[in-house]
Motif scaffolding. Structure first.
Motif, short mmCIF file in Angstrom:
data_model
loop_
_atom_site.label_atom_id
_atom_site.label_comp_id
_atom_site.label_asym_id
_atom_site.label_seq_id
_atom_site.Cartn_x
_atom_site.Cartn_y
_atom_site.Cartn_z
N THR A 70 0.86 -1.20 0.00
CA THR A 70 0.00 0.00 0.00
C THR A 70 0.89 1.25 0.00
OG1 THR A 70 -0.11 -0.06 2.41
CG2 THR A 70 -1.89 -1.15 1.21
N GLY A 71 0.25 2.39 -0.16
CA GLY A 71 1.00 3.65 -0.15
C GLY A 71 1.82 3.88 -1.41
N ARG A 72 1.43 3.27 -2.50
CA ARG A 72 2.17 3.45 -3.76
C ARG A 72 1.86 4.81 -4.38
NH1 ARG A 72 0.34 -0.53 -7.82
NH2 ARG A 72 2.27 -0.05 -8.94
N THR A 73 2.88 5.44 -4.92
CA THR A 73 2.69 6.69 -5.67
C THR A 73 3.60 6.66 -6.88
OG1 THR A 73 4.42 7.80 -4.37
CG2 THR A 73 2.14 8.04 -3.61
N ASP A 74 3.20 7.39 -7.93
CA ASP A 74 4.07 7.47 -9.11
C ASP A 74 5.13 8.54 -8.89
OD1 ASP A 74 2.85 9.93 -9.51
OD2 ASP A 74 1.57 9.22 -11.14
N GLY A 130 4.08 11.79 -7.56
CA GLY A 130 3.44 11.80 -6.25
C GLY A 130 1.97 11.45 -6.28
N GLU A 131 1.44 11.08 -7.47
CA GLU A 131 0.03 10.69 -7.58
C GLU A 131 -0.16 9.26 -7.05
OE1 GLU A 131 -2.56 12.59 -8.50
OE2 GLU A 131 -1.08 14.22 -8.52
N PRO A 132 -1.26 9.02 -6.31
CA PRO A 132 -1.45 7.67 -5.73
C PRO A 132 -1.70 6.61 -6.80
CG PRO A 132 -3.40 9.05 -5.39
CD PRO A 132 -2.35 9.95 -5.95
N LEU A 133 -1.17 5.42 -6.53
CA LEU A 133 -1.41 4.23 -7.36
C LEU A 133 -2.15 3.20 -6.52
CD1 LEU A 133 2.10 3.83 -9.08
CD2 LEU A 133 0.01 4.78 -10.10
N GLU A 134 -2.86 2.32 -7.20
CA GLU A 134 -3.62 1.29 -6.48
C GLU A 134 -2.68 0.35 -5.72
OE1 GLU A 134 -7.96 0.01 -7.88
OE2 GLU A 134 -6.37 -0.74 -9.19
N PRO A 135 -3.10 -0.10 -4.54
CA PRO A 135 -2.32 -1.13 -3.83
C PRO A 135 -2.30 -2.42 -4.64
CG PRO A 135 -3.90 -0.06 -2.37
CD PRO A 135 -4.24 0.37 -3.77
N VAL A 136 -1.46 -3.36 -4.23
CA VAL A 136 -1.38 -4.65 -4.91
C VAL A 136 -1.42 -5.78 -3.89
CG1 VAL A 136 -0.08 -3.74 -6.87
CG2 VAL A 136 1.14 -4.74 -4.94
N LEU A 137 -2.02 -6.88 -4.31
CA LEU A 137 -1.99 -8.13 -3.56
C LEU A 137 -0.95 -9.04 -4.22
CD1 LEU A 137 -3.19 -10.27 -1.54
CD2 LEU A 137 -4.77 -10.88 -3.39
#
Length: 411
Positions: free
Chosen positions: A90-94, A97-104
């Motif tokens: 979680t807490g991914r950003t490009d 600084g724009e948020p990216l979706e978390p990953v499983l």
């Protein structure tokens, strides 16, 4: 928000840090990816390498990612065939600084294939039936554990062949719910979803020309429901067998065999009012029993003979005081199998006079004796034992068989 990696293994966060989390999954460079076939998914999914592990990475919102992660860990604790959950990022950003979706993140299931890859060349109907049986087994096992899938489909399943066995694994638990026990209504709802989804997926394959022309997609969807209900009924029916009436247990194994399933595990619990038996089924490929019997005992037999001998071996092992499949310190199956050959199989075969055996090999003789014991036990309504069966076989069956063979030769 800082990048946060939750993982089941302390070593994984270090390995996972090497991956380009600042990029949307669709834009990951090829140097990070592993070219494996992917199934259809509503989310972006990629296979990547993290150290020595091949992992599946799926983008989705944080709440469902964390929820699915916990559900997969629950299924692992319950011993249900499903992919292993490794972590959530979680807490991914490009870079802007724009948020990216978390990953499983899950571990890639080695040797597994999504159903579409298996249908790239037209699959034979017999193989399709075995795959559907494997999916029915998976759905039954999930329901027995109290898990309502909510979206059972071929797309959410991986199939794998392992030593001749066909196995289905849950790969998407996003819509699942875990309960202490499922109601009949919850099971029926899951089953109806499976029927609609599977028929739809097969119709899609039919449109692409990948479905065998003899297969009716709608009927196949209905068939998995019938297979599920038969298996559920046979596995969940409570049975307590009177002491000594082991032919009742054998009768139940035969019913599972008639349904097209084999007994992967059998547990016998001794109680004051009788023996309670539970089974775990599996779907096997041709020749599986021959290979297993040869590996365990060194006996070489035909497939039907091998299945019958393995059933007898399994029943015998379950009655041994020093065998507990859940205890790694108990006698191993290989050790017990050789004891069964030495103490049961060989003495029984040798009890039949050599001059009366004719051209029958030992495995065939033992198979015939087991069949005869089954017949006599059913007639007597109690287990007569091998010794009695051998004596009756020698006195009444072998003489008639030899007379018939002599008449054929004279003609």
């Amino acid at each position: 928000m800082a990048l946060h990696i939750s993982a089941t293994n302390p070593e994984h966060p270090v390995l996972l840090l090497e991956l380009p989390w600042h990029l949307p999954l669709e834009e990951w460079p090829d140097k990070y990816l592993v070219p494996l076939p992917r199934g259809i998914s509503r989310h972006v999914v990629r296979y990547a390498r993290a150290g020595d592990e091949v992992i599946a990475v799926k983008e989705l919102a944080e709440r469902p990612a964390l929820r699915e992660y916990e559900l997969l860990r629950d299924l692992d604790r319950l011993g249900i065939p499903a992919v292993d959950a490794l972590g959530v990022v979680t807490g991914r950003t490009d870079e802007a600084g724009e948020p990216l979706e978390p990953v499983l993140i899950t571990r890639h299931l080695g040797g597994s294939m999504p159903y579409r890859s298996m249908f790239e060349t037209t699959m034979r109907p017999a193989t399709m039936h075995r795959l559907m049986d494997a999916l029915a087994v998976l759905l039954v096992r999930l329901h027995l554990a109290g898990f309502a899938w909510g979206d059972c489909s071929l797309s959410n399943t991986l199939f794998r062949r392992d030593a001749g066995a066909y196995a289905a694994y849950l790969v998407d638990a996003e819509t699942g719910e875990l309960h202490a026990r499922l109601s009949d209504g919850q099971r029926d709802y899951d089953l109806d979803l499976a029927r609609v989804n599977i028929s739809g997926e097969l119709l899609d394959l039919e449109a692409s020309g990948a479905l065998h022309p003899s297969v009716d997609a709608v009927e196949f969807g209905a068939e998995i429901c019938a297979r599920y209900r038969d298996l559920w009924r046979e596995l969940t029916r409570t049975s307590v067998y009177p002491a000594g009436k082991y032919h009742y247990i054998e009768r139940r194994i035969r019913r599972l065999n008639d349904l097209g399933f084999d007994v992967a595990e059998m547990q016998i619990e001794h109680a004051s009012n009788g023996d309670t038996v539970t089974f775990v089924p599996k779907v096997v490929d041709a020749g599986h029993h021959q290979r297993q019997l040869l590996r365990l005992t060194g006996l070489d037999a035909e497939e039907n003979q091998a299945r019958r001998l393995l059933n007898d071996l399994e029943s015998w092992m379950a009655t041994q005081d020093d065998y507990d499949p859940d205890d790694p310190l108990s006698a191993r199956p290989e050790v017990l199998a050789h004891r069964w050959v030495r103490e049961v199989f060989r003495p029984t075969v040798r009890a039949v006079p050599r001059e009366l055996r004719g051209t029958m090999d030992p495995a065939e003789i033992y198979h015939e004796l087991l069949e005869h014991r089954w017949y006599l036990s059913e007639r007597a309504q109690h287990d007569i034992g091998l010794d009695t069966a051998v004596q009756d076989y020698i006195a009444h069956v072998l003489p008639k068989a030899r007379e018939t063979l002599q008449l054929v030769r004279e003609e």
